[in-house]
Design a protein around this motif. Structure first.
Motif, PDB file in Angstrom:
ATOM      1  N   GLN A  62     -57.172 -19.656   9.656  1.00  0.00           N
ATOM      2  CA  GLN A  62     -55.576 -19.997   9.496  1.00  0.00           C
ATOM      3  C   GLN A  62     -54.834 -19.620  10.677  1.00  0.00           C
ATOM      4  O   GLN A  62     -54.068 -20.455  11.223  1.00  0.00           O
ATOM      5  N   VAL A  63     -55.171 -18.527  11.364  1.00  0.00           N
ATOM      6  CA  VAL A  63     -54.699 -18.306  12.571  1.00  0.00           C
ATOM      7  C   VAL A  63     -55.130 -19.416  13.825  1.00  0.00           C
ATOM      8  O   VAL A  63     -54.391 -19.691  14.548  1.00  0.00           O
ATOM      9  N   ALA A  64     -56.309 -19.621  13.582  1.00  0.00           N
ATOM     10  CA  ALA A  64     -56.909 -20.624  14.809  1.00  0.00           C
ATOM     11  C   ALA A  64     -56.159 -21.823  14.599  1.00  0.00           C
ATOM     12  O   ALA A  64     -55.794 -22.625  15.539  1.00  0.00           O
ATOM     13  N   LEU A  65     -55.972 -22.205  13.302  1.00  0.00           N
ATOM     14  CA  LEU A  65     -55.296 -23.733  12.910  1.00  0.00           C
ATOM     15  C   LEU A  65     -53.803 -23.541  13.682  1.00  0.00           C
ATOM     16  O   LEU A  65     -53.283 -24.525  14.089  1.00  0.00           O
ATOM     17  N   GLY A  66     -53.104 -22.300  13.409  1.00  0.00           N
ATOM     18  CA  GLY A  66     -51.921 -22.065  13.865  1.00  0.00           C
ATOM     19  C   GLY A  66     -51.751 -22.075  15.135  1.00  0.00           C
ATOM     20  O   GLY A  66     -50.644 -22.550  16.011  1.00  0.00           O
ATOM     21  N   ILE A  67     -52.790 -21.530  16.047  1.00  0.00           N
ATOM     22  CA  ILE A  67     -52.773 -21.657  17.429  1.00  0.00           C
ATOM     23  C   ILE A  67     -52.826 -23.136  17.781  1.00  0.00           C
ATOM     24  O   ILE A  67     -52.217 -23.575  18.942  1.00  0.00           O
ATOM     25  N   SER A  68     -53.698 -23.830  17.417  1.00  0.00           N
ATOM     26  CA  SER A  68     -53.791 -25.463  17.770  1.00  0.00           C
ATOM     27  C   SER A  68     -52.432 -26.103  17.355  1.00  0.00           C
ATOM     28  O   SER A  68     -52.115 -26.716  18.304  1.00  0.00           O
ATOM     29  N   LEU A  69     -51.849 -25.733  16.296  1.00  0.00           N
ATOM     30  CA  LEU A  69     -50.334 -26.375  15.954  1.00  0.00           C
ATOM     31  C   LEU A  69     -49.305 -26.053  16.822  1.00  0.00           C
ATOM     32  O   LEU A  69     -48.804 -27.001  17.526  1.00  0.00           O
ATOM     33  N   SER A  70     -49.429 -24.929  17.168  1.00  0.00           N
ATOM     34  CA  SER A  70     -48.470 -24.223  18.385  1.00  0.00           C
ATOM     35  C   SER A  70     -48.838 -25.176  19.615  1.00  0.00           C
ATOM     36  O   SER A  70     -47.753 -25.626  20.271  1.00  0.00           O
ATOM     37  N   ARG A  71     -49.902 -25.042  20.018  1.00  0.00           N
ATOM     38  CA  ARG A  71     -50.102 -25.878  21.339  1.00  0.00           C
ATOM     39  C   ARG A  71     -50.127 -27.292  21.327  1.00  0.00           C
ATOM     40  O   ARG A  71     -49.452 -28.075  22.208  1.00  0.00           O
ATOM     41  N   ALA A  72     -50.183 -27.873  20.066  1.00  0.00           N
ATOM     42  CA  ALA A  72     -49.846 -29.517  19.758  1.00  0.00           C
ATOM     43  C   ALA A  72     -48.513 -29.724  20.001  1.00  0.00           C
ATOM     44  O   ALA A  72     -48.050 -30.762  20.515  1.00  0.00           O
ATOM     45  N   ARG A  73     -47.529 -28.816  19.289  1.00  0.00           N
ATOM     46  CA  ARG A  73     -46.343 -28.891  19.386  1.00  0.00           C
ATOM     47  C   ARG A  73     -45.732 -28.771  21.006  1.00  0.00           C
ATOM     48  O   ARG A  73     -44.842 -29.584  21.319  1.00  0.00           O
ATOM     49  N   SER A  74     -46.237 -27.926  21.580  1.00  0.00           N
ATOM     50  CA  SER A  74     -45.958 -27.664  22.931  1.00  0.00           C
ATOM     51  C   SER A  74     -46.223 -28.767  24.011  1.00  0.00           C
ATOM     52  O   SER A  74     -45.402 -29.185  24.637  1.00  0.00           O
ATOM     53  N   ALA A  75     -47.532 -29.297  23.519  1.00  0.00           N
ATOM     54  CA  ALA A  75     -47.906 -30.507  24.470  1.00  0.00           C
ATOM     55  C   ALA A  75     -47.055 -31.820  24.102  1.00  0.00           C
ATOM     56  O   ALA A  75     -46.760 -32.270  25.029  1.00  0.00           O
ATOM     57  N   SER A  76     -46.825 -31.905  22.966  1.00  0.00           N
ATOM     58  CA  SER A  76     -45.969 -33.183  22.479  1.00  0.00           C
ATOM     59  C   SER A  76     -44.554 -33.086  23.055  1.00  0.00           C
ATOM     60  O   SER A  76     -44.061 -33.990  23.586  1.00  0.00           O
ATOM     61  N   SER A  77     -43.936 -31.806  23.001  1.00  0.00           N
ATOM     62  CA  SER A  77     -42.599 -31.561  23.641  1.00  0.00           C
ATOM     63  C   SER A  77     -42.685 -31.945  25.164  1.00  0.00           C
ATOM     64  O   SER A  77     -41.899 -32.621  25.791  1.00  0.00           O
ATOM     65  N   ARG A 170     -52.971 -30.530  29.168  1.00  0.00           N
ATOM     66  CA  ARG A 170     -52.395 -29.699  28.323  1.00  0.00           C
ATOM     67  C   ARG A 170     -53.269 -30.352  26.878  1.00  0.00           C
ATOM     68  O   ARG A 170     -53.363 -29.709  26.208  1.00  0.00           O
ATOM     69  N   VAL A 171     -53.468 -31.550  26.689  1.00  0.00           N
ATOM     70  CA  VAL A 171     -54.006 -32.457  25.521  1.00  0.00           C
ATOM     71  C   VAL A 171     -55.525 -31.753  25.466  1.00  0.00           C
ATOM     72  O   VAL A 171     -56.129 -31.484  24.270  1.00  0.00           O
ATOM     73  N   LEU A 172     -56.296 -31.646  26.683  1.00  0.00           N
ATOM     74  CA  LEU A 172     -57.583 -31.020  26.681  1.00  0.00           C
ATOM     75  C   LEU A 172     -57.561 -29.722  25.977  1.00  0.00           C
ATOM     76  O   LEU A 172     -58.585 -29.593  25.097  1.00  0.00           O
ATOM     77  N   ASN A 173     -56.429 -29.017  26.289  1.00  0.00           N
ATOM     78  CA  ASN A 173     -56.611 -27.418  25.710  1.00  0.00           C
ATOM     79  C   ASN A 173     -56.396 -27.645  24.318  1.00  0.00           C
ATOM     80  O   ASN A 173     -56.863 -26.928  23.594  1.00  0.00           O
ATOM     81  N   VAL A 174     -55.582 -28.581  23.872  1.00  0.00           N
ATOM     82  CA  VAL A 174     -55.364 -28.676  22.390  1.00  0.00           C
ATOM     83  C   VAL A 174     -56.457 -29.050  21.663  1.00  0.00           C
ATOM     84  O   VAL A 174     -56.703 -28.454  20.732  1.00  0.00           O
ATOM     85  N   ALA A 175     -57.262 -29.834  22.221  1.00  0.00           N
ATOM     86  CA  ALA A 175     -58.643 -30.424  21.643  1.00  0.00           C
ATOM     87  C   ALA A 175     -59.541 -29.510  21.630  1.00  0.00           C
ATOM     88  O   ALA A 175     -60.320 -29.300  20.666  1.00  0.00           O
ATOM     89  N   GLN A 176     -59.663 -28.531  22.695  1.00  0.00           N
ATOM     90  CA  GLN A 176     -60.553 -27.450  22.598  1.00  0.00           C
ATOM     91  C   GLN A 176     -60.144 -26.456  21.502  1.00  0.00           C
ATOM     92  O   GLN A 176     -61.114 -26.117  21.047  1.00  0.00           O
ATOM     93  N   VAL A 177     -59.012 -25.963  21.544  1.00  0.00           N
ATOM     94  CA  VAL A 177     -58.721 -25.117  20.358  1.00  0.00           C
ATOM     95  C   VAL A 177     -58.715 -25.717  18.989  1.00  0.00           C
ATOM     96  O   VAL A 177     -59.175 -24.973  18.120  1.00  0.00           O
ATOM     97  N   THR A 178     -58.639 -26.892  18.823  1.00  0.00           N
ATOM     98  CA  THR A 178     -58.693 -27.587  17.603  1.00  0.00           C
ATOM     99  C   THR A 178     -60.200 -27.784  17.312  1.00  0.00           C
ATOM    100  O   THR A 178     -60.489 -27.685  16.033  1.00  0.00           O
ATOM    101  N   SER A 179     -60.698 -27.830  18.156  1.00  0.00           N
ATOM    102  CA  SER A 179     -62.375 -27.914  17.938  1.00  0.00           C
ATOM    103  C   SER A 179     -63.123 -26.485  17.572  1.00  0.00           C
ATOM    104  O   SER A 179     -63.549 -26.544  16.635  1.00  0.00           O
ATOM    105  N   ASN A 180     -62.444 -25.661  18.179  1.00  0.00           N
ATOM    106  CA  ASN A 180     -62.732 -24.159  17.901  1.00  0.00           C
ATOM    107  C   ASN A 180     -62.035 -23.902  16.157  1.00  0.00           C
ATOM    108  O   ASN A 180     -63.070 -23.302  15.380  1.00  0.00           O
TER     109      ASN A 180
END
Length: 201
Positions: A62-77, A170-180
């Motif tokens: 859950q925490v790992a997904l939360g980190i992905s979501l937070s970074r995805a929102r940041s990248a989107s903004s 930024r999106v590459l970082n999101v992809a990496q944490v999402t993969s994790n």
């Protein structure tokens, strides 16, 4: 007798150290991150939440997904702000607009995944567990595909502007944490798929 006492003392000390290591949430995170594609990033991003995660594989996912979501929102903004800048090449602008839409889908899919996983604290039988965790795996996989699609949109020699560099980073970082995160969801599913417990660890 002295040698035996020393041996016993060393044995007890090693057992004590083993118990301490296994009860340490940071050690749990480091061990769990071995299952991911980017273990160093996994450890770095999750260690801050060690007291929240403790030794719960569900909480870890859950925490790992939360980190992905937070970074995805940041990248989107960030991408949305970048799209408003003047002087962007037309092809880069189109790729940027596509990426905004794609990242919006990613945010939605990750949000659904977190909500679905959060509901798994309730009692499920094997079939129900498989259904719910399959939903999470599907949505996180789709989010990962979206992120890679966004990055691919900036490929080619004609896409060498500043927007490409900034967005890809930024999106590459999101992809990496999402993969994790997906790897940790899969690990949780593998370890608890056959259980019927009220409160999952």
């Amino acid at each position: 007798m002295a040698k035996f006492s020393l041996y016993l003392l060393l044995l007890l000390s090693s057992q004590y150290m083993l118990v301490i290591a296994n009860s340490d949430p940071t050690n749990f995170i480091k061990t769990s991150c071995r299952a991911t594609r980017y273990p160093a990033l996994c450890i770095h991003s999750l260690l801050t939440y060690a007291t929240t995660i403790r030794k719960s594989e569900l909480q870890l996912a859950q925490v790992a997904l939360g980190i992905s979501l937070s970074r995805a929102r940041s990248a989107s903004s960030f991408i949305s702000k970048l799209a408003k800048r003047r002087g962007t090449k037309s092809r880069e602008y189109r790729a940027t607009k596509d990426c905004i839409e794609i990242m919006g889908d990613t945010v939605y899919q990750l949000s659904r995944s977190i909500k679905e996983l959060g509901g798994m604290r309730r009692r499920f039988n094997g079939q129900d567990f498989a259904w719910h965790v399959s939903n999470v795996q599907t949505w996180v996989s789709a989010a990962l595909t979206n992120e890679n699609t966004c990055i691919d949109g900036f490929s080619g020699p004609a896409m060498n502007g500043n927007a490409k560099v900034a967005i890809r980073k930024r999106v590459l970082n999101v992809a990496q944490v999402t993969s994790n995160a997906l790897a940790l969801v899969n690990r949780f599913a593998d370890r608890h798929g056959g259980e019927e417990t009220t409160n999952l660890p």
